[in-house]
Motif scaffolding. Sequence first.
Motif, short mmCIF file in Angstrom:
data_model
loop_
_atom_site.label_atom_id
_atom_site.label_comp_id
_atom_site.label_asym_id
_atom_site.label_seq_id
_atom_site.Cartn_x
_atom_site.Cartn_y
_atom_site.Cartn_z
N TRP A 14 69.14 9.61 28.77
CA TRP A 14 68.92 9.78 30.21
C TRP A 14 69.80 10.91 30.73
O TRP A 14 70.91 11.16 30.22
CB TRP A 14 69.26 8.49 30.96
CG TRP A 14 68.25 7.38 30.75
CD1 TRP A 14 67.16 7.41 29.93
CD2 TRP A 14 68.27 6.09 31.34
NE1 TRP A 14 66.48 6.22 30.00
CE2 TRP A 14 67.14 5.38 30.86
CE3 TRP A 14 69.11 5.45 32.25
CZ2 TRP A 14 66.85 4.08 31.25
CZ3 TRP A 14 68.83 4.15 32.64
CH2 TRP A 14 67.70 3.48 32.15
N ASP A 15 69.32 11.59 31.76
CA ASP A 15 70.06 12.70 32.37
C ASP A 15 70.94 12.11 33.48
O ASP A 15 70.47 11.87 34.60
CB ASP A 15 69.06 13.72 32.94
CG ASP A 15 69.76 14.95 33.50
OD1 ASP A 15 70.96 14.86 33.82
OD2 ASP A 15 69.09 15.99 33.62
N SER A 36 64.99 11.41 35.57
CA SER A 36 66.17 11.39 34.71
C SER A 36 65.89 10.74 33.36
O SER A 36 66.63 10.94 32.39
CB SER A 36 67.32 10.65 35.41
OG SER A 36 67.03 9.25 35.50
N GLN A 86 71.32 14.06 36.73
CA GLN A 86 70.18 13.89 37.63
C GLN A 86 70.23 12.52 38.31
O GLN A 86 69.84 12.38 39.47
CB GLN A 86 68.87 14.06 36.86
CG GLN A 86 67.64 14.15 37.77
CD GLN A 86 66.44 14.74 37.07
OE1 GLN A 86 66.30 14.66 35.86
NE2 GLN A 86 65.55 15.35 37.85
N GLU A 107 64.12 11.98 41.45
CA GLU A 107 65.27 12.35 40.61
C GLU A 107 65.59 11.21 39.63
O GLU A 107 65.83 11.44 38.45
CB GLU A 107 66.49 12.65 41.48
CG GLU A 107 66.35 13.83 42.41
CD GLU A 107 66.75 15.17 41.78
OE1 GLU A 107 66.76 15.24 40.54
OE2 GLU A 107 66.99 16.11 42.55
#
Length: 426
Positions: A271-272, A248, A275, A244
Amino acid sequence: MTDIHKTIEAVWKIESTRLIAAIARVTRDIGIAEELAQDALVTALEVWPEEGIPDNPAAWLMTAAKRRALDFLRRGRMLVQKHEEITREFEFQQQQLADAMDQALDQVIDDDVLRLIFTACHPVLAVDGRIALTLRLIGGLTTVEIARAFLVPEKTMGQRIFRAKKTLSEAHVPFETPRGDELRRRVESVLSVIYLIFNEGYTATSGEEWMRAALCDEAVRLGRMLVQLLPGESEVHGLLALMELQASRTAARRGRNGEAVLLPDQDRSLWDYAQIQRGMAALGHAQRLGGGAGNYALQAAIAACHTRVRRAEETDWERIVLLYDALMQTTPSPIVALNRAVAVGMAQGPAAGLEALDAVGGLAGDSALAGYHLLPCVRGDLLMKMGRFTEAREEIQRAIAMTQNLREQELLTERLKQIEKATLSA
């Protein structure tokens, strides 16, 4: 593709794993189970466009598979025996199979899916066979999709999957979830397969793409599934956390034209962060289960060091070195030692990093680093920072010759230009 065919494809993607797993519980042969499930899909492709999507697609597919299973058993038996007594036994078996199929549909089958995962990742198979079979049976990918992901001809991948199923059948591998110490060993095999799938997606070993995000997505999906099936296994949470956190950064790892963008140069606003939160939560689970020192949990903790800061300059490299030290104590490997040398170079300067790297490189001839392009790549980077441009150029040229990925070749070629520019300025 029509809307109804898209719907069938989506239903298959969701239901195929559970369908194959449930049938395999009865047939005890995943090759036959997959064949029967595929037959059910073909029937659906013929019937659903005419009659519409049934209210319970999973039940419909199971019923179709049951009918095909009975036909399969009937054909096989009729070819070899026609004796009256055998016929009576066959009829009894037909009824047993039908009852078992009905029960398989009605029961909670998470355990069946788990058995399917352990069977597909069984150590009796070569690693490439485990990966192909996992993507096929649990990921629901077609042979064409798997072949495309690994840049091999469809025929080659088809043969790989066929050999894997044949090996399982000939070895009489039981369709079961292992227990005790065997469970721990087999979990390691499952996790390594999933992480190999993720890594191939995260940094492709060959081809024109820097990443194959679909493989990363599939690995993360498998990891999330495994966490649901094995909630008490800390390393399962550790692996999910690692994937994860790394996934991300996907949007920031590629430039507008698909070029590779390394961590220090990434736009962190891409960036996520949702996540990242999921990754940190999974890491917390692993640590609360007592697995903070596990292989994947430690790697996730290293990845977390990068996500905690908004700018690359704020990275706590000293902490990362300590985490790599712990990793070297628990699961030492030449790859871990290489990555530790990078961290040492960032924390203590390029000379210290080069010293650590050369200690690793001395073993390269007999280790996993032989032929590994990142060894000369990292060495060239450290030498460039030390102003030893001639040696740096030679190392980067070696790295370019070793890598088969076009984007990495472009990245390293750009590094060569930087060395030439620095040489002229010196």
